[in-house]
Design a protein around this motif. Structure first.
Motif, short mmCIF file in Angstrom:
data_model
loop_
_atom_site.label_atom_id
_atom_site.label_comp_id
_atom_site.label_asym_id
_atom_site.label_seq_id
_atom_site.Cartn_x
_atom_site.Cartn_y
_atom_site.Cartn_z
N HIS A 188 0.70 -1.02 0.06
CA HIS A 188 -0.07 0.06 0.12
C HIS A 188 0.80 1.36 -0.01
N HIS A 202 1.34 4.95 -2.09
CA HIS A 202 0.73 5.98 -3.31
C HIS A 202 2.12 6.43 -4.07
N LYS A 224 -10.27 -1.14 -4.71
CA LYS A 224 -10.04 -0.38 -3.37
C LYS A 224 -11.40 0.26 -2.95
N HIS A 235 -4.71 -0.57 7.09
CA HIS A 235 -4.61 0.24 8.29
C HIS A 235 -4.91 -0.54 9.42
N ASP A 283 2.02 3.31 3.59
CA ASP A 283 0.99 4.50 2.85
C ASP A 283 1.62 5.75 2.62
ZN LIG Z 1 -3.42 4.99 1.23
#
Ligand SMILES: [Zn+2]
Length: 319
Positions: free
Chosen positions: A22, A24, A144, A206, A263
């Motif tokens: 995960h 970006h 997602k 998360h 993340d």
């Molecule tokens: Zn994210």
């Protein structure tokens, strides 16, 4: 073995290598950028991403899964420019990111709405997964959606069910932004299961923000992968707590139920860049390789555990 679509072409799941599940690249709202970011330099942003991701590859990571979907500013041509210049695999996603409402593009259109048609979200997701995103020729590799402390709002539920339906039609795996403090992983599993989803193909994202190991075991026992995926966001949960939670789950035999990530992003327009560096200095792609893995090994994790979380689990997720 399974074919996994990356931004630069399809690869075998056996060749994914070490995967951060995960991360970006760009989180950039295009409407905001065009109106308020007059200093935007496209070439510089691409070059910076190439530098950061090449560095990550140099640290031994081979693949990132980028869950930047509608609502987070997905824009494939920019990602393609980066991916073409690096030796790291990038797998992109389809879906919608909302904690509340459905975007207005879908607000009046759908089953039982003003314009009463079959769920358009499912159709778009399936198109992204099977034909490609826009006219880029790049296929999404996973789905997602999100659920936050607001819970299962009508908008969140509609996206989640559409994601599940696209998963059932295509077999593509799913990742969900959840809030572990409201146990929304369990809500997610219930909704996805109602739509016939295979919960072993779901990352409950998360999860690593929580130290509630009993909750985490409950989610994992239902078959899903726990996203221990916000290393570096020490402001949400300190480093030591994140490490201790992973170690405790390993001790309880849950190596096969965890994936790792930060993340992080090369550029995110949610925060002032300098403030971000000050508040969360370790929220970058390097933190797992440089700090997290050594701390896990020192705390009793084995090299096999690390491989299970970084290599085997992501591979199985796509197979
Ligand atoms: Zn994210």
């Amino acid at each position: 073995m399974a074919a996994v679509p990356t931004v630069t072409g399809s690869i075998d799941s056996a060749d994914l290598g070490r995967v951060l599940a995960h991360e970006h690249i760009f989180v950039v709202g295009e409407e905001y950028r065009q109106n308020y970011q007059s200093d935007w330099d496209e070439d510089a942003k691409v070059a910076d991403a190439v530098t950061q991701l090449s560095e990550l590859k140099g640290l031994g990571i081979d693949t990132i899964l980028d869950p930047t979907v509608i609502g987070l500013g997905r824009y494939l041509p920019r990602v393609q420019r980066v991916a073409e210049q690096i030796d790291l695999n990038v797998v992109v996603a389809t879906g919608v990111y909302t904690y509340n409402e459905i975007p207005f593009q879908f607000h009046y259109t759908g089953p039982g709405l003003l314009f009463d048609v079959p769920e358009p979200l499912t159709e778009l997701f399936v198109k992204d997964l099977t034909e490609g995103i826009a006219d880029t020729g790049v296929r999404a590799g996973f789905l997602k959606c999100a659920i936050e402390e607001q819970g299962l709002t009508p908008g969140v539920e509609r996206v989640m069910r559409a994601v599940a339906q696209a998963h059932v039609q295509t077999g593509a795996p799913i990742t969900v932004h959840t809030n572990p403090h409201t146990e929304s992983g369990l809500v997610t599993q219930q909704v996805l299961a109602e739509e016939g989803a295979d919960l072993t193909k779901v990352v409950i994202g998360h999860s690593g923000d929580s130290t509630d190991v009993d909750y985490l075991c409950k989610v994992a026992d239902a078959g899903s992968l726990l996203g221990m995926d916000r290393f570096g966001l020490d402001v949400l949960l300190p480093f030591e707590d994140r490490i201790a939670t992973v170690l405790e789950l390993l001790r309880r035999g849950y190596a096969e139920r965890m994936v790792l990530a930060h993340d992080a992003s090369c550029f995110i327009d949610w925060f002032d860049q300098e403030a971000k560096r000050q508040v969360v200095p370790r929220w970058n792609y390097r933190h797992i390789s440089q700090d997290v893995l050594p701390a896990l090994l020192e705390g009793g994790a084995s090299e096999a555990d690390i491989d299970t979380m970084l290599v085997d689990n992501p591979r199985r997720y796509f197979e």
